[in-house]
Design an enzyme around this catalytic site. Structure first.
Site, PDB file in Angstrom:
ATOM      1  N   LYS A  79      59.295  18.840  29.225  1.00  0.00           N
ATOM      2  CA  LYS A  79      59.308  20.153  28.570  1.00  0.00           C
ATOM      3  C   LYS A  79      60.389  20.131  27.498  1.00  0.00           C
ATOM      4  O   LYS A  79      61.480  19.594  27.720  1.00  0.00           O
ATOM      5  CB  LYS A  79      59.596  21.241  29.624  1.00  0.00           C
ATOM      6  CG  LYS A  79      59.544  22.661  29.070  1.00  0.00           C
ATOM      7  CD  LYS A  79      59.683  23.708  30.178  1.00  0.00           C
ATOM      8  CE  LYS A  79      59.620  25.130  29.643  1.00  0.00           C
ATOM      9  NZ  LYS A  79      59.726  26.148  30.699  1.00  0.00           N
ATOM     10  N   SER A 154      56.134  29.833  30.869  1.00  0.00           N
ATOM     11  CA  SER A 154      56.474  29.208  29.613  1.00  0.00           C
ATOM     12  C   SER A 154      56.205  27.706  29.553  1.00  0.00           C
ATOM     13  O   SER A 154      56.127  27.151  28.461  1.00  0.00           O
ATOM     14  CB  SER A 154      57.957  29.448  29.300  1.00  0.00           C
ATOM     15  OG  SER A 154      58.772  28.787  30.253  1.00  0.00           O
ATOM     16  N   SER A 178      57.613  30.195  35.445  1.00  0.00           N
ATOM     17  CA  SER A 178      57.154  29.303  34.374  1.00  0.00           C
ATOM     18  C   SER A 178      56.674  27.924  34.802  1.00  0.00           C
ATOM     19  O   SER A 178      56.138  27.193  33.973  1.00  0.00           O
ATOM     20  CB  SER A 178      58.242  29.147  33.320  1.00  0.00           C
ATOM     21  OG  SER A 178      58.235  30.279  32.500  1.00  0.00           O
TER      22      SER A 178
HETATM   23  N1  GLN Z   1      57.222  35.127  32.206  1.00  0.00           N
HETATM   24  C1  GLN Z   1      58.581  35.230  32.627  1.00  0.00           C
HETATM   25  C2  GLN Z   1      59.449  35.632  31.476  1.00  0.00           C
HETATM   26  O1  GLN Z   1      58.935  35.773  30.427  1.00  0.00           O
HETATM   27  C3  GLN Z   1      59.050  33.944  33.251  1.00  0.00           C
HETATM   28  C4  GLN Z   1      59.394  32.900  32.266  1.00  0.00           C
HETATM   29  C5  GLN Z   1      60.051  31.701  32.878  1.00  0.00           C
HETATM   30  O2  GLN Z   1      59.972  31.465  34.087  1.00  0.00           O
HETATM   31  N2  GLN Z   1      60.759  30.955  32.061  1.00  0.00           N
HETATM   32  O3  GLN Z   1      60.615  35.780  31.586  1.00  0.00           O
END
Ligand code: GLN
EC number: 6.3.5.7
Length: 492
Positions: A79, A154, A178
């Site tokens: 990532k 994400s 995410s």
């Molecule tokens: N969708 C969640 C957010 O926007 C989680 C994102 C994540 O785990 N990085 O914060």
């Protein structure tokens, strides 16, 4: 061999050690697939063929001389939130479009020591804020199961790359879902470890008390191999725990499903936005686990309604603090021709950050400001403790807790969800981060549109082996995790 991308991690390690194929052949195979197919998926931000082939050759030499480790020569995608020395790390943001870290994140460094071959860096929502990967400055990644749908976020690039067979496994990070939600949307297995299990050193911070790296792959077995590399104490991360990591591969059959008590939170299955087909597939998977000997126990998680408001105060508050370093001076994009210092800060941050990141910085800064701090931030921290206690109470009577990973399957690209609607989609994943618990997503079927559905199992602290083991046994008895998207079936 033309079907190297169909092999599991265990099969790859066997093939390499028995010299059925070389790491160079395997790496070239994946690079060719990326070159041919990723134009349609757009999972990679940066592909690194030269470094990958050099690492593959070094791996082949180690394999020949008998100095190779178990994973030597296996390709991986990282990532783009993990710092990689000499390779760009963008976090999906214009702010870091040209950032090259002088050092490797611990997760990346450990991968190198293990002999993993880095294929490149994969796309993500900007600074990991989002649930669709559409907020990336580099454009939206597509879901391999339906190219007009999002892969989730994400860690959408990680999920899409693995689901399209462009990498055998990938690293992800999970601040509020995410790893689990994109794994769910793309039909993969993904593990969010206990907070402190995987080093955050060199992992670009979103919300430091919630962020945790973990593996994303096709199966629990594949995840276990990567978890063996990622987990462990790191003196460079003060929140990393001084507790020896398990051998997750050796433990794959260590937990019996027979006699396992699975908690079913009443509140979770009555959430208004829960899609009927998601609910049905999750219930079918629980029935299967029941047939395998598990007991289903109805439980209460009374704080469910507080999850979204609590997370969406704490996460932006921490983000506003973490992202203050990107000011065009110390780090990041700098605007052209500033008239003075204030103009430089203002325009660098307005031009360098996208809309969602700016929204969170504003919310977080507001919540932390003098006069509001106690009413919002301190209160949210108190509710956070109640959410944790709610889980710990549940674990007095059950071994794991079952839930959907997301209330729906993958959204259409550009469905232009309003932000609050998108935040509500995180209902099943964010409480786990607030409590610091581990949780896993396993694919358990499809909806009418052939989009994958995921089951989430939440465990008590340090129960990664147990979660992987339960999912591994479920996967021995079912074949949802072996299903492939049409694009993964294409030859490069
Ligand atoms: N969708 C969640 C957010 O926007 C989680 C994102 C994540 O785990 N990085 O914060």
């Amino acid at each position: 061999m033309t079907d190297l991308h169909r092999l599991s991690i265990r099969e790859i390690t066997e093939g390499l050690s028995q010299a059925k194929f070389s790491s160079r052949e395997l790496t070239e195979h994946y690079l060719k697939r990326i070159a041919t197919l990723d134009g349609r998926v757009q999972s990679f931000v940066t592909v690194t063929p030269e470094q990958a082939l050099a690492q593959a050759d070094a791996a082949d030499a180690a394999l020949k001389s008998g100095t190779a480790g178990i994973l030597t020569g296996v390709p991986i995608a990282h990532k783009d939130i993990f710092c990689t020395s000499g390779i760009k790390t963008t976090a999906g943001s214009k702010m870091l479009e040209n950032f090259i870290s002088p050092y490797d994140a611990t997760v990346v460094a450990k991968g190198k020591v293990a002999g993993l071959v880095t294929l490149g860096k994969v796309n993500m929502d900007e600074f990991a804020m989002g649930s669709t990967s559409e907020s990336s400055y580099f454009g939206a990644t597509k879901n391999p199961w339906a190219l007009d749908h999002v892969p989730g976020g994400s860690s959408g690039g990680s999920a899409a790359a693995v689901a399209a067979d462009l990498a055998p496994f990938a690293t992800g990070t999970d601040t509020g879902g995410s790893i689990r939600q994109p794994a769910s949307f793309c039909g993969l297995t993904g593990l969010k470890p206990t907070y402190g299990r995987v080093s955050r050193f060199g992992m670009i911070a979103y919300a430091s008390s919630l962020d945790q790296g973990g593996p994303m792959a096709r199966s629990a077995e594949d995840c276990a191999y990567l978890m063996n590399v990622m987990a462990g104490h790191d003196a460079k991360d003060s929140t990393s725990i001084e507790k020896e990591a398990d051998d997750y591969v050796a433990n794959l059959n260590a937990t019996a499903v027979k006699g396992l008590r699975i908690g079913i939170p009443k509140q979770y299955f009555n959430v208004a936005g829960l899609d009927a087909e998601v609910k049905a597939r999750v219930e079918e998977s629980l029935k299967k686990l029941q047939e395998m000997g598990a007991t289903l126990v109805e439980i209460d998680l009374n704080m469910t309604e507080s999850y979204v408001p609590t997370y969406y105060l704490i996460a932006p508050a921490e983000a506003s603090s973490n992202l203050s370093r990107y000011d065009g001076v110390r780090y990041g994009y700098r605007c052209e021709n500033p008239v003075d210092l204030t103009d430089l800060y203002k325009r660098s941050r307005s031009e360098g950050f996208g809309a969602e990141v700016q929204r969170r910085i504003l919310i977080g800064t507001y919540a932390l400001s003098a006069g509001y701090y106690d009413a919002y931030y301190v209160k949210a921290q108190k509710v956070r403790r109640l959410i944790q206690q709610d889980f710990l109470k549940a674990f007095e009577s059950v071994d794991v807790i079952a839930a959907p990973s997301a209330p729906t399957t993958a959204y259409k690209i550009g469905a232009s969800l309003d932000p609050v609607e998108m935040y509500l989609g995180d209902i099943y994943t964010i409480a786990v981060n607030l409590a610091g618990l581990p949780a896993i997503n396993a694919p358990v079927g499809f909806d009418q549109d052939n989009l994958p559905v995921g089951l989430q199992l939440i465990g008590n602290y340090w129960s990664e082996s147990q979660l992987l083991s339960v999912v591994h046994q479920y996967q021995q008895a079912t074949d949802w995790h072996t299903q492939r998207a049409a694009i993964a079936e294409e030859k490069a």
